[in-house]
Scaffold this motif. Structure first.
Motif, PDB file in Angstrom:
ATOM      1  N   LEU A   1       0.835  -1.188   0.000  1.00 49.87           N
ATOM      2  CA  LEU A   1       0.000   0.000   0.000  1.00 49.87           C
ATOM      3  C   LEU A   1       0.873   1.242   0.000  1.00 49.87           C
ATOM      4  O   LEU A   1       1.976   1.237   0.552  1.00 49.87           O
ATOM      5  N   ALA A   2       0.348   2.304  -0.595  1.00 46.91           N
ATOM      6  CA  ALA A   2       1.026   3.595  -0.589  1.00 46.91           C
ATOM      7  C   ALA A   2       0.034   4.668  -0.182  1.00 46.91           C
ATOM      8  O   ALA A   2      -1.161   4.567  -0.462  1.00 46.91           O
ATOM      9  N   CYS A   3       0.539   5.695   0.461  1.00 41.30           N
ATOM     10  CA  CYS A   3      -0.274   6.853   0.853  1.00 41.30           C
ATOM     11  C   CYS A   3       0.504   8.101   0.467  1.00 41.30           C
ATOM     12  O   CYS A   3       1.551   8.383   1.052  1.00 41.30           O
ATOM     13  N   ALA A   4      -0.025   8.825  -0.507  1.00 41.39           N
ATOM     14  CA  ALA A   4       0.608  10.052  -0.973  1.00 41.39           C
ATOM     15  C   ALA A   4      -0.005  11.245  -0.258  1.00 41.39           C
ATOM     16  O   ALA A   4      -1.226  11.407  -0.242  1.00 41.39           O
ATOM     17  N   ALA A   5       0.854  12.071   0.329  1.00 40.32           N
ATOM     18  CA  ALA A   5       0.401  13.218   1.100  1.00 40.32           C
ATOM     19  C   ALA A   5       0.697  14.514   0.362  1.00 40.32           C
ATOM     20  O   ALA A   5       1.703  14.629  -0.341  1.00 40.32           O
ATOM     21  N   SER A   6      -0.187  15.486   0.541  1.00 41.85           N
ATOM     22  CA  SER A   6       0.022  16.816  -0.017  1.00 41.85           C
ATOM     23  C   SER A   6      -0.568  17.849   0.919  1.00 41.85           C
ATOM     24  O   SER A   6      -1.396  17.532   1.786  1.00 41.85           O
TER      25      SER A   6
ATOM     26  N   GLN B   1       4.109  -2.495   3.438  1.00 38.94           N
ATOM     27  CA  GLN B   1       4.348  -3.772   2.777  1.00 38.94           C
ATOM     28  C   GLN B   1       3.714  -4.865   3.617  1.00 38.94           C
ATOM     29  O   GLN B   1       4.056  -5.023   4.794  1.00 38.94           O
ATOM     30  N   MET B   2       2.807  -5.595   3.018  1.00 37.60           N
ATOM     31  CA  MET B   2       2.063  -6.629   3.745  1.00 37.60           C
ATOM     32  C   MET B   2       2.373  -7.990   3.138  1.00 37.60           C
ATOM     33  O   MET B   2       2.060  -8.235   1.961  1.00 37.60           O
ATOM     34  N   ASN B   3       2.991  -8.836   3.922  1.00 34.03           N
ATOM     35  CA  ASN B   3       3.343 -10.192   3.495  1.00 34.03           C
ATOM     36  C   ASN B   3       2.587 -11.224   4.314  1.00 34.03           C
ATOM     37  O   ASN B   3       2.051 -10.908   5.380  1.00 34.03           O
ATOM     38  N   SER B   4       2.555 -12.447   3.823  1.00 30.32           N
ATOM     39  CA  SER B   4       1.889 -13.560   4.529  1.00 30.32           C
ATOM     40  C   SER B   4       0.486 -13.153   4.969  1.00 30.32           C
ATOM     41  O   SER B   4       0.093 -13.357   6.122  1.00 30.32           O
ATOM     42  N   LEU B   5      -0.244 -12.599   4.044  1.00 23.40           N
ATOM     43  CA  LEU B   5      -1.577 -12.087   4.367  1.00 23.40           C
ATOM     44  C   LEU B   5      -2.525 -13.211   4.767  1.00 23.40           C
ATOM     45  O   LEU B   5      -2.452 -14.331   4.256  1.00 23.40           O
ATOM     46  N   LYS B   6      -3.418 -12.880   5.694  1.00 26.49           N
ATOM     47  CA  LYS B   6      -4.398 -13.814   6.219  1.00 26.49           C
ATOM     48  C   LYS B   6      -5.801 -13.266   5.954  1.00 26.49           C
ATOM     49  O   LYS B   6      -5.979 -12.045   5.838  1.00 26.49           O
TER      50      LYS B   6
END
Length: 126
Positions: free
Chosen positions: A20-25, A82-87
């Motif tokens: 995921l990404a979150c762009a701020a302004s 960064q999300m790994n080994s998602l459940k």
């Protein structure tokens, strides 16, 4: 006007990964701690991870520790998850938030965050 825009959500199988990404302004991004929260249907909003202004001392909820990694790029005004080994239990709307502090001594407290994004849906199938 501060804006936080999340991206990167989607549908993934259990054991998979998403970033995921979150762009701020509208703010001096490098001055503030940032965090990710999530909310599943019928459940309360839950703290996921936070990172302070200098990217030191990342902090994680026990439920994601060892699987998720929060990072930031101050040159790009962006925070990542960064999300790994998602459940399947990770299924939720993920929202990024901007702290009123540069380094938050209580990063899990939603009341410390003054700006919120709209969120991005993450769905993990079993």
């Amino acid at each position: 006007q501060v804006q936080l825009v999340e991206s990167g959500g989607g549908l993934v199988q259990a054991g998979g990964s998403l970033r995921l990404a979150c762009a701020a302004s509208g703010l001096t991004f490098s001055n503030f701690a940032m965090a990710w929260f999530r909310q599943a249907p019928g459940k309360d909003r839950e703290f996921v991870a936070s990172i302070n202004w200098s990217a030191s001392n990342p902090y994680y909820a026990n439920s994601v520790k060892g699987r998720f990694t929060i990072s930031r790029d101050n040159a790009k005004n962006t925070v990542y998850l960064q999300m790994n080994s998602l459940k399947p239990e990770d299924t939720a709307v993920y929202v990024c938030a901007r702290s009123q502090y540069g380094s938050d001594s209580r990063p899990g407290q939603a009341g410390n965050y003054v700006n919120w994004g709209q969120g991005t849906q993450v769905t993990v199938s079993s």
